[in-house]
Scaffold this active site. Structure first.
Site, PDB file in Angstrom:
ATOM      1  N   TRP A  10       0.818  -1.218   0.000  1.00 35.51           N
ATOM      2  CA  TRP A  10       0.000   0.000   0.000  1.00 35.51           C
ATOM      3  C   TRP A  10       0.855   1.273   0.000  1.00 35.51           C
ATOM      4  O   TRP A  10       0.327   2.371  -0.106  1.00 35.51           O
ATOM      5  CB  TRP A  10      -0.950  -0.007   1.220  1.00 35.51           C
ATOM      6  CG  TRP A  10      -2.192  -0.834   0.997  1.00 35.51           C
ATOM      7  CD1 TRP A  10      -2.383  -1.785   0.026  1.00 35.51           C
ATOM      8  CD2 TRP A  10      -3.420  -0.772   1.747  1.00 35.51           C
ATOM      9  NE1 TRP A  10      -3.652  -2.317   0.130  1.00 35.51           N
ATOM     10  CE2 TRP A  10      -4.312  -1.712   1.181  1.00 35.51           C
ATOM     11  CE3 TRP A  10      -3.852  -0.020   2.840  1.00 35.51           C
ATOM     12  CZ2 TRP A  10      -5.610  -1.918   1.674  1.00 35.51           C
ATOM     13  CZ3 TRP A  10      -5.147  -0.235   3.330  1.00 35.51           C
ATOM     14  CH2 TRP A  10      -6.012  -1.167   2.745  1.00 35.51           C
ATOM     15  N   GLU A  95      12.070   2.350  -3.917  1.00 36.01           N
ATOM     16  CA  GLU A  95      11.786   3.699  -3.409  1.00 36.01           C
ATOM     17  C   GLU A  95      12.615   3.982  -2.147  1.00 36.01           C
ATOM     18  O   GLU A  95      13.012   5.116  -1.908  1.00 36.01           O
ATOM     19  CB  GLU A  95      10.271   3.835  -3.138  1.00 36.01           C
ATOM     20  CG  GLU A  95       9.503   3.927  -4.455  1.00 36.01           C
ATOM     21  CD  GLU A  95       8.080   3.394  -4.419  1.00 36.01           C
ATOM     22  OE1 GLU A  95       7.539   3.154  -3.324  1.00 36.01           O
ATOM     23  OE2 GLU A  95       7.507   3.207  -5.516  1.00 36.01           O
ATOM     24  N   GLU A 164      11.502  -6.259  -9.233  1.00 37.04           N
ATOM     25  CA  GLU A 164      10.733  -5.095  -9.662  1.00 37.04           C
ATOM     26  C   GLU A 164      11.639  -4.184 -10.494  1.00 37.04           C
ATOM     27  O   GLU A 164      12.428  -3.407  -9.926  1.00 37.04           O
ATOM     28  CB  GLU A 164      10.237  -4.306  -8.450  1.00 37.04           C
ATOM     29  CG  GLU A 164       9.303  -5.078  -7.553  1.00 37.04           C
ATOM     30  CD  GLU A 164       8.401  -4.147  -6.738  1.00 37.04           C
ATOM     31  OE1 GLU A 164       7.187  -4.237  -6.915  1.00 37.04           O
ATOM     32  OE2 GLU A 164       8.913  -3.318  -5.973  1.00 37.04           O
ATOM     33  N   GLY A 170       4.883   1.870 -11.148  1.00 36.80           N
ATOM     34  CA  GLY A 170       3.993   3.030 -11.191  1.00 36.80           C
ATOM     35  C   GLY A 170       3.961   3.738 -12.536  1.00 36.80           C
ATOM     36  O   GLY A 170       3.477   4.863 -12.628  1.00 36.80           O
ATOM     37  N   GLY A 229       1.477  -2.689  -6.339  1.00 30.19           N
ATOM     38  CA  GLY A 229       1.375  -1.371  -5.705  1.00 30.19           C
ATOM     39  C   GLY A 229       0.001  -0.775  -5.940  1.00 30.19           C
ATOM     40  O   GLY A 229      -0.976  -1.111  -5.262  1.00 30.19           O
ATOM     41  N   GLY A 230      -0.098   0.110  -6.920  1.00 30.01           N
ATOM     42  CA  GLY A 230      -1.325   0.875  -7.168  1.00 30.01           C
ATOM     43  C   GLY A 230      -2.598   0.034  -7.196  1.00 30.01           C
ATOM     44  O   GLY A 230      -3.603   0.399  -6.572  1.00 30.01           O
TER      45      GLY A 230
HETATM   46  P1  13P Z   1       2.908  -0.478  -9.016  1.00 27.47           P
HETATM   47  O1  13P Z   1       2.143  -1.791  -9.025  1.00 27.47           O
HETATM   48  O2  13P Z   1       2.078   0.683  -8.614  1.00 27.47           O
HETATM   49  O3  13P Z   1       3.675  -0.288 -10.279  1.00 27.47           O
HETATM   50  O4  13P Z   1       3.993  -0.614  -7.846  1.00 27.47           O
HETATM   51  C1  13P Z   1       4.810  -1.718  -7.823  1.00 27.47           C
HETATM   52  C2  13P Z   1       5.543  -1.712  -6.541  1.00 27.47           C
HETATM   53  O5  13P Z   1       6.416  -0.886  -6.341  1.00 27.47           O
HETATM   54  C3  13P Z   1       5.158  -2.696  -5.540  1.00 27.47           C
HETATM   55  O6  13P Z   1       6.105  -2.745  -4.523  1.00 27.47           O
END
Ligand code: 13P
Length: 247
Positions: A10, A95, A164, A170, A229-230
């Site tokens: 999240w 991140e 990833e 994102g 993520g999203g």
């Molecule tokens: P998204 O699914 O928003 O691209 O994010 C991936 C993520 O960083 C999950 O840890």
């Protein structure tokens, strides 16, 4: 039957009112062999853990400190995550590597603390776009893995790797199936070299996973699930990904 793992990251999203969304995710994602891990912001963990009581749904943190306790204003330890109801922790997300300057060595210290606290560690690895353009993606991922594998006795059976690619997070850009296949094969072989034969490390894919691309991604060899993520913020977008997992 293969066991799959779907992790909802999240990130810095979610207030008390969103716990209902986690309940809708937990209620909608039941399967005898597949597991879900919801990683909300740390302040929501204990409230979520008192409310969620689903056998195949677990909770996780998004980071932890490498020490057990002490003068580290604003940080939380792995033991605190476990105390709040977490069984997992995401470490080394790109991140955190980018915005908090985390090195693979620091991430390994955090992993050791997490294993000591009884958590399962989800280590994130992945190359940037420029590193891929330079053809250095396996070198980068190999370096990130080397800092954390082999796993010490305390972490045996409690490591998950999440690949990833930074450029897919994102952005709505998903890696090509062949790119995912090559990297997951590389990670699988890397892990095999350092493991006893009976052990295996689940390898998740992450980066713009959604209900439209999930079936394709889950069909790639050595993909054991996804880190989302999203699309993990709402049951409406997350649950169809769960239902795309192979039976
Ligand atoms: P998204 O699914 O928003 O691209 O994010 C991936 C993520 O960083 C999950 O840890």
């Amino acid at each position: 039957m293969t066991h799959y793992l779907l992790v909802a990251n999240w990130k810095m999203n979610g207030l008390a009112g969103d716990i209902d969304e986690a309940i809708r995710i937990a209620d909608g994602c039941t399967h005898p062999n597949h597991q879900v891990v919801i990683c909300p912001p740390a302040p929501l963990l204990s409230r979520m853990s008192t409310i969620l009581d689903h056998e195949n749904v677990h909770l996780g943190g998004q980071d932890c400190h490498s020490s057990k306790s002490g003068a580290h204003t604003g940080d939380h330890s792995a033991q605190m995550l476990a105390d709040a109801g977490a069984n997992y922790v995401i470490l080394g997300h790109s991140e955190r590597r980018a915005f908090h300057h985390e090195t693979s060595e620091l991430i390994n210290l955090k992993a050791q603390a997490a294993w000591q606290a009884g958590l399962t560690v989800i280590i994130c690895v992945g190359e940037s776009e420029s590193e891929r353009l330079e053809g250095r993606e396996t070198e980068i991922v190999g370096d990130q893995l080397s800092a954390n594998i082999p796993v010490p006795e305390s972490g045996k059976g409690r490591l998950v790797v999440a690949y990833e690619p930074v450029w897919a997070i994102g952005t709505g850009r998903v890696a090509e199936k062949a790119e995912i296949a090559n990297m997951h094969q590389f990670i699988f072989q890397f892990c095999q070299r350092h493991l006893a034969s009976e052990d295996s490390i689940p390898i998740l894919y992450g980066g713009s996973v959604n209900a439209t691309n999930a079936v394709d991604i889950f069909s790639v060899p050595h993909v054991s699930g996804a880190l989302v993520g999203g699309a993990s913020l709402k049951a409406k977008t997350f649950n169809p990904i769960f239902h795309s997992l192979p039976n």
